[in-house]
Design a protein around this motif. Structure first.
Motif, PDB file in Angstrom:
ATOM      1  N   ARG A  76       0.902  -1.106   0.052  1.00  0.00           N
ATOM      2  CA  ARG A  76       0.094   0.021   0.051  1.00  0.00           C
ATOM      3  C   ARG A  76       0.921   1.447   0.012  1.00  0.00           C
ATOM      4  O   ARG A  76       0.404   2.282  -0.343  1.00  0.00           O
ATOM      5  CB  ARG A  76      -0.902   0.084   1.129  1.00  0.00           C
ATOM      6  CG  ARG A  76      -1.909  -0.998   1.292  1.00  0.00           C
ATOM      7  CD  ARG A  76      -2.862  -1.074   2.398  1.00  0.00           C
ATOM      8  NE  ARG A  76      -3.528  -2.283   2.550  1.00  0.00           N
ATOM      9  CZ  ARG A  76      -4.436  -2.545   3.672  1.00  0.00           C
ATOM     10  NH1 ARG A  76      -4.282  -1.844   4.833  1.00  0.00           N
ATOM     11  NH2 ARG A  76      -5.155  -3.515   3.672  1.00  0.00           N
ATOM     12  N   PHE A  77       2.091   1.131   0.598  1.00  0.00           N
ATOM     13  CA  PHE A  77       2.769   2.497   0.495  1.00  0.00           C
ATOM     14  C   PHE A  77       3.387   2.814  -0.992  1.00  0.00           C
ATOM     15  O   PHE A  77       3.452   1.870  -1.761  1.00  0.00           O
ATOM     16  CB  PHE A  77       3.895   2.116   1.579  1.00  0.00           C
ATOM     17  CG  PHE A  77       5.299   1.351   1.455  1.00  0.00           C
ATOM     18  CD1 PHE A  77       6.227   2.009   0.873  1.00  0.00           C
ATOM     19  CD2 PHE A  77       5.077   0.035   1.810  1.00  0.00           C
ATOM     20  CE1 PHE A  77       7.104   0.933   0.391  1.00  0.00           C
ATOM     21  CE2 PHE A  77       6.256  -0.692   1.539  1.00  0.00           C
ATOM     22  CZ  PHE A  77       7.113  -0.344   0.984  1.00  0.00           C
ATOM     23  N   VAL A  78       3.819   3.747  -1.105  1.00  0.00           N
ATOM     24  CA  VAL A  78       4.478   4.144  -2.370  1.00  0.00           C
ATOM     25  C   VAL A  78       5.814   4.844  -2.232  1.00  0.00           C
ATOM     26  O   VAL A  78       6.428   5.307  -0.972  1.00  0.00           O
ATOM     27  CB  VAL A  78       3.708   5.108  -3.143  1.00  0.00           C
ATOM     28  CG1 VAL A  78       2.393   4.746  -3.444  1.00  0.00           C
ATOM     29  CG2 VAL A  78       3.682   6.727  -2.520  1.00  0.00           C
ATOM     30  N   VAL A  79       6.717   4.644  -3.037  1.00  0.00           N
ATOM     31  CA  VAL A  79       7.974   5.493  -3.192  1.00  0.00           C
ATOM     32  C   VAL A  79       8.083   6.197  -4.647  1.00  0.00           C
ATOM     33  O   VAL A  79       7.719   5.790  -5.553  1.00  0.00           O
ATOM     34  CB  VAL A  79       9.250   4.473  -3.382  1.00  0.00           C
ATOM     35  CG1 VAL A  79      10.576   5.182  -3.547  1.00  0.00           C
ATOM     36  CG2 VAL A  79       9.397   3.684  -1.979  1.00  0.00           C
ATOM     37  N   GLU A  80       8.035   7.493  -4.542  1.00  0.00           N
ATOM     38  CA  GLU A  80       7.848   8.656  -5.629  1.00  0.00           C
ATOM     39  C   GLU A  80       8.756   9.648  -5.690  1.00  0.00           C
ATOM     40  O   GLU A  80       9.323  10.025  -4.221  1.00  0.00           O
ATOM     41  CB  GLU A  80       6.510   8.845  -5.392  1.00  0.00           C
ATOM     42  CG  GLU A  80       5.813   9.463  -4.268  1.00  0.00           C
ATOM     43  CD  GLU A  80       4.434   9.649  -4.236  1.00  0.00           C
ATOM     44  OE1 GLU A  80       3.753   9.232  -5.399  1.00  0.00           O
ATOM     45  OE2 GLU A  80       3.957  10.258  -3.302  1.00  0.00           O
ATOM     46  N   PRO A  81       8.924  10.095  -6.537  1.00  0.00           N
ATOM     47  CA  PRO A  81       9.574  11.657  -6.456  1.00  0.00           C
ATOM     48  C   PRO A  81       8.836  12.768  -5.357  1.00  0.00           C
ATOM     49  O   PRO A  81       7.460  12.712  -5.579  1.00  0.00           O
ATOM     50  CB  PRO A  81       9.653  12.122  -7.548  1.00  0.00           C
ATOM     51  CG  PRO A  81       9.411  11.022  -8.729  1.00  0.00           C
ATOM     52  CD  PRO A  81       8.467  10.193  -7.895  1.00  0.00           C
ATOM     53  N   HIS A 113      13.850  18.435  -1.737  1.00  0.00           N
ATOM     54  CA  HIS A 113      13.846  17.672  -0.595  1.00  0.00           C
ATOM     55  C   HIS A 113      14.542  16.224  -0.482  1.00  0.00           C
ATOM     56  O   HIS A 113      14.518  15.474   0.216  1.00  0.00           O
ATOM     57  CB  HIS A 113      12.247  17.158  -0.220  1.00  0.00           C
ATOM     58  CG  HIS A 113      11.451  18.476   0.475  1.00  0.00           C
ATOM     59  ND1 HIS A 113       9.977  18.411   0.392  1.00  0.00           N
ATOM     60  CD2 HIS A 113      12.044  19.672   0.789  1.00  0.00           C
ATOM     61  CE1 HIS A 113       9.696  19.573   0.920  1.00  0.00           C
ATOM     62  NE2 HIS A 113      10.781  20.358   1.236  1.00  0.00           N
ATOM     63  N   GLY A 114      14.971  15.773  -1.806  1.00  0.00           N
ATOM     64  CA  GLY A 114      15.381  14.735  -2.037  1.00  0.00           C
ATOM     65  C   GLY A 114      15.103  13.996  -3.483  1.00  0.00           C
ATOM     66  O   GLY A 114      14.567  14.798  -4.217  1.00  0.00           O
ATOM     67  N   ASP A 115      15.610  12.779  -3.672  1.00  0.00           N
ATOM     68  CA  ASP A 115      15.371  12.266  -4.773  1.00  0.00           C
ATOM     69  C   ASP A 115      14.252  11.345  -4.767  1.00  0.00           C
ATOM     70  O   ASP A 115      13.409  11.151  -5.804  1.00  0.00           O
ATOM     71  CB  ASP A 115      16.803  11.323  -5.405  1.00  0.00           C
ATOM     72  CG  ASP A 115      17.748  12.147  -5.440  1.00  0.00           C
ATOM     73  OD1 ASP A 115      17.570  13.336  -5.821  1.00  0.00           O
ATOM     74  OD2 ASP A 115      18.991  11.715  -5.039  1.00  0.00           O
ATOM     75  N   MET A 116      13.761  10.897  -3.632  1.00  0.00           N
ATOM     76  CA  MET A 116      12.703   9.718  -3.359  1.00  0.00           C
ATOM     77  C   MET A 116      12.101   9.944  -2.084  1.00  0.00           C
ATOM     78  O   MET A 116      12.686  10.349  -1.275  1.00  0.00           O
ATOM     79  CB  MET A 116      13.139   8.276  -3.476  1.00  0.00           C
ATOM     80  CG  MET A 116      13.664   7.884  -4.804  1.00  0.00           C
ATOM     81  SD  MET A 116      14.120   6.187  -4.982  1.00  0.00           S
ATOM     82  CE  MET A 116      14.487   5.982  -6.529  1.00  0.00           C
ATOM     83  N   SER A 117      10.692   9.881  -2.255  1.00  0.00           N
ATOM     84  CA  SER A 117      10.392  10.059  -0.881  1.00  0.00           C
ATOM     85  C   SER A 117       9.247   8.669  -0.574  1.00  0.00           C
ATOM     86  O   SER A 117       8.553   8.305  -1.686  1.00  0.00           O
ATOM     87  CB  SER A 117       9.030  11.259  -0.800  1.00  0.00           C
ATOM     88  OG  SER A 117       8.421  11.457   0.335  1.00  0.00           O
ATOM     89  N   THR A 118       8.946   8.439   0.447  1.00  0.00           N
ATOM     90  CA  THR A 118       8.146   7.168   0.917  1.00  0.00           C
ATOM     91  C   THR A 118       7.085   7.879   2.079  1.00  0.00           C
ATOM     92  O   THR A 118       7.602   8.216   2.869  1.00  0.00           O
ATOM     93  CB  THR A 118       8.807   5.845   1.174  1.00  0.00           C
ATOM     94  OG1 THR A 118       7.707   4.787   1.389  1.00  0.00           O
ATOM     95  CG2 THR A 118       9.751   5.986   2.219  1.00  0.00           C
ATOM     96  N   ASN A 119       5.930   7.080   1.907  1.00  0.00           N
ATOM     97  CA  ASN A 119       4.931   7.352   3.131  1.00  0.00           C
ATOM     98  C   ASN A 119       4.674   6.093   3.730  1.00  0.00           C
ATOM     99  O   ASN A 119       3.693   5.905   4.417  1.00  0.00           O
ATOM    100  CB  ASN A 119       3.735   7.688   2.422  1.00  0.00           C
ATOM    101  CG  ASN A 119       2.965   6.919   1.586  1.00  0.00           C
ATOM    102  OD1 ASN A 119       3.784   5.860   1.032  1.00  0.00           O
ATOM    103  ND2 ASN A 119       1.797   6.715   1.271  1.00  0.00           N
ATOM    104  N   ALA A 120       5.704   5.006   3.741  1.00  0.00           N
ATOM    105  CA  ALA A 120       5.519   3.906   4.510  1.00  0.00           C
ATOM    106  C   ALA A 120       5.359   4.060   5.791  1.00  0.00           C
ATOM    107  O   ALA A 120       4.199   3.119   6.444  1.00  0.00           O
ATOM    108  CB  ALA A 120       6.687   2.976   4.129  1.00  0.00           C
ATOM    109  N   ALA A 121       5.945   4.846   6.625  1.00  0.00           N
ATOM    110  CA  ALA A 121       5.602   4.705   8.123  1.00  0.00           C
ATOM    111  C   ALA A 121       4.120   5.310   8.313  1.00  0.00           C
ATOM    112  O   ALA A 121       3.744   4.483   9.147  1.00  0.00           O
ATOM    113  CB  ALA A 121       6.596   5.703   8.620  1.00  0.00           C
ATOM    114  N   MET A 122       3.779   6.199   7.654  1.00  0.00           N
ATOM    115  CA  MET A 122       2.162   6.603   7.738  1.00  0.00           C
ATOM    116  C   MET A 122       1.246   5.496   7.559  1.00  0.00           C
ATOM    117  O   MET A 122       0.300   5.207   8.088  1.00  0.00           O
ATOM    118  CB  MET A 122       2.087   7.981   6.960  1.00  0.00           C
ATOM    119  CG  MET A 122       2.980   8.957   7.263  1.00  0.00           C
ATOM    120  SD  MET A 122       3.099  10.368   6.112  1.00  0.00           S
ATOM    121  CE  MET A 122       1.334  10.918   6.784  1.00  0.00           C
ATOM    122  N   VAL A 123       1.554   4.726   6.363  1.00  0.00           N
ATOM    123  CA  VAL A 123       0.508   3.900   5.999  1.00  0.00           C
ATOM    124  C   VAL A 123       0.473   2.666   6.684  1.00  0.00           C
ATOM    125  O   VAL A 123      -0.458   2.016   7.019  1.00  0.00           O
ATOM    126  CB  VAL A 123       0.929   3.300   4.558  1.00  0.00           C
ATOM    127  CG1 VAL A 123       0.362   2.025   4.166  1.00  0.00           C
ATOM    128  CG2 VAL A 123       0.710   4.239   3.593  1.00  0.00           C
TER     129      VAL A 123
END
Length: 584
Positions: A31-36, A42-52
């Protein structure tokens, strides 16, 4: 490999190691994503894994992020990672990660962006399906382009695709068409037919069909009863119209794999009869009455006991009638039978592209797909909104060889297939389009198709210039693959590479969502990034692609240009738009 998918996989593995209890709900890790990140700073990639994962783990997002970030910092290629806001994690990757993307693109060539494995199952994309009563008009042009590009996108992603056209050749409109053709037949025999009566098709496109009937039958049809003559010529006239439709679609480079005749659904041995019997056996049909619909009462609503399909059991707003009071089948009965036919042909994924006036069909068609497949088939209905033709912002006037409407052929003849295809895809299918002839034919950055094609042509020109200025430098693909990519470290170079590296992710997400416009948006962004880098080369000579005194950096930059050129070409190929080496 898609870098974003790669790091998403690594994060999922890290989460599994940190929280073994997730093994009980493995779907959570998808369910989580890794995206720009939205802000590139802010960087090259961002993830919402912890929130999901906060809710399933019953923990604070930042607490999860603090544990996860220590794992992420150990990943190959990660230079730094930090927590932002309520629990987002932003990552910065080393230059070598991006440099390797150039090598991957140049090695893969036309295969770059395609997944290694083909997904299971067969996909049917049904689009255009205009009544065979005349040329394809502008109202169907958008659906034709959308459906064709979607099929191309999914084929690029290794899906087993069939492009299908549903021929509406069983309704009353076919009798009207045959009568209209018989009028042109009389004209071909020298009779004065006068003004075309109301209710018949007035378009001049039927004149060749009338001549064809005259050549085939002579004056024999004149002595027949009209009903007999209509029955005699219907199939001939439909075939003639389908030839006309296929010719118009070919102008857009649209070609179908399979043409399904509606006539197959009707009659005692037809699919509707068989499907109705099957629905009764499954307990999905009953005799009952329907409540009058709220608001305007549709023409097909009848206040009587009738044969009803339990559509509401499968997500529709109401149950649906299958048999009219005169004993004939409703349009929806034919829809159900058609989707069952598709399922029995092995299509678990069925995509239907319809016009703006069919938005009310979405739930009922989805319900039909679920019912006839025991939930194994998915029907995705894509609605294409209207196209407004403009000239300098004013409603456009065009010739109407069809008699009552502007044809697709007229449009393509004026501006070309590339323009029509790209502009039709440069907006979400469910949003209207303003098609301004002055804008889409101008050679300016405001014209998106020119802007993208110019980027590809400009990339090709770099190689022509290199060959002219450095005739002894080997710039073959083999030489480019051996170039020292470590010298591509300027922030401007890395930013361009980052944009090229998003192609695989865009293709994957566009395929999953059935949204080819994402590729059009992306390739426009890539073209913009390339044009921006070109401009910087004018401002900063050290960034020029061809440096007469530095052949090592020249070869490396040419490797970068070739990669960008390849991604531009692959993107345009998906959209069915040409990638020219030069623009006049």
């Amino acid at each position: 490999m898609d870098l974003f998918a790669l790091y998403q996989s690594r994060i999922a593995d890290a989460l599994s190691a940190l929280f073994p209890q997730l093994a009980e709900t493995p779907d959570v890790l998808r369910r989580f994503v890794v995206e720009p990140p939205r802000d590139a700073s802010h960087g090259d990639m961002s993830t919402n894994a912890a929130m999901v994962l906060a809710k399933p783990l019953k923990s604070n997002p930042r607490a999860i992020a603090e544990q996860l970030i220590e794992k992420i910092k150990e990943f190959d290629g990660v230079e730094s990672a930090e927590i932002a806001g309520p629990g987002f994690i932003n990552m910065r990757l080393s230059a070598s990660v991006w440099q390797n993307v150039i090598a991957e693109i140049n090695a893969a060539g036309t295969e770059y962006g395609r997944p290694k494995d083909a997904p299971a199952g067969k996909v049917n994309v049904e689009y255009v399906s205009t009544n065979p009563t005349g040329p394809v008009h502008i109202g169907h042009a958008r659906g034709a382009v959308f459906g064709d590009a979607l099929a191309s996108l999914m084929a690029f992603s290794r899906c087993d695709i069939t492009k299908e056209y549903y021929i509406n050749d069983a309704g009353g409109q076919i009798d009207v068409l045959a009568k209209s053709a018989l009028l042109r037949y009389r004209e071909a025999l020298g009779q004065d037919i006068g003004e075309i009566p109301k209710g018949l098709y007035p378009g001049k496109y039927l004149i060749p069909t009338g001549k064809k009937l005259a050549d085939q039958f002579g004056d024999a049809l004149l002595n027949m009863d009209e009903a007999e003559a209509v029955d005699k010529v219907k199939s001939i006239v439909v075939d003639s119209m389908m030839e006309l439709i296929k010719a118009d679609l070919a102008k857009l480079n649209v070609h179908h794999d399979y043409f399904f005749s509606e006539k197959q659904l009707h009659g005692e041995d037809g699919d509707i009869h068989k499907t109705l019997d099957w629905l009764r056996e499954e307990g999905l049909v009953y005799q009952g009455t329907l409540e009058p619909p709220k608001g305007k009462t549709p023409e097909d609503w009848e206040d009587r006991e009738q044969t009803l399909f339990k559509a509401s059991d499968f997500g529709d707003d109401t149950d649906r009638a299958l048999v009219k009071s005169d004993g004939s089948y409703t349009y929806f009965a034919a829809d159900i039978a058609y989707h069952r036919n598709k399922f029995l042909r092995g299509f678990n994924e069925q995509i239907v592209v319809l016009g703006a006036d069919h938005s009310g069909y979405i739930k009922r068609l989805k319900a039909a797909g679920k019912a006839v497949s025991d939930g194994k088939a998915n029907v995705d209905v894509k609605i294409c909104q209207l196209v407004n033709l403009l000239r300098n912002g004013e409603p456009a006037k065009m010739s109407k060889r069809a008699g009552t409407f502007v044809t697709l052929g007229d449009l393509v003849d004026e501006v070309g297939a590339d323009v029509v295809r790209f502009i039709m895809l440069f907006r979400r299918n469910d949003a209207p389009i303003d098609f301004d002839f002055e804008v889409v034919t101008a050679q300016t950055r405001d014209n998106p198709v020119f802007y993208v094609q110019y980027a590809h042509a400009r990339a090709c020109s770099v190689f022509r210039n290199a060959k002219r200025d450095l005739p002894d430098l080997d710039i073959s693909l083999d030489a480019l693959q051996k170039a020292d990519l470590s010298v591509l470290s300027d922030p401007a170079e890395i930013e361009l590479i980052k944009m090229a590296a998003q192609f695989e992710r865009v293709v994957a997400s566009a395929t999953e969502a059935h949204e080819p416009h994402r590729v059009a948006f992306y390739v426009h962004d890539l073209a913009s990034a390339f044009h921006t880098f070109w401009t910087k080369g004018k401002e900063r000579p050290e960034l020029r692609f061809v440096n007469l005194d530095e052949q090592t950096i020249t070869l490396s930059r040419l490797a970068l240009v070739n990669a960008v050129r390849q991604v531009l070409a692959n993107s345009l190929g998906i959209l069915g738009v040409s990638a020219p080496d030069e623009l006049s």
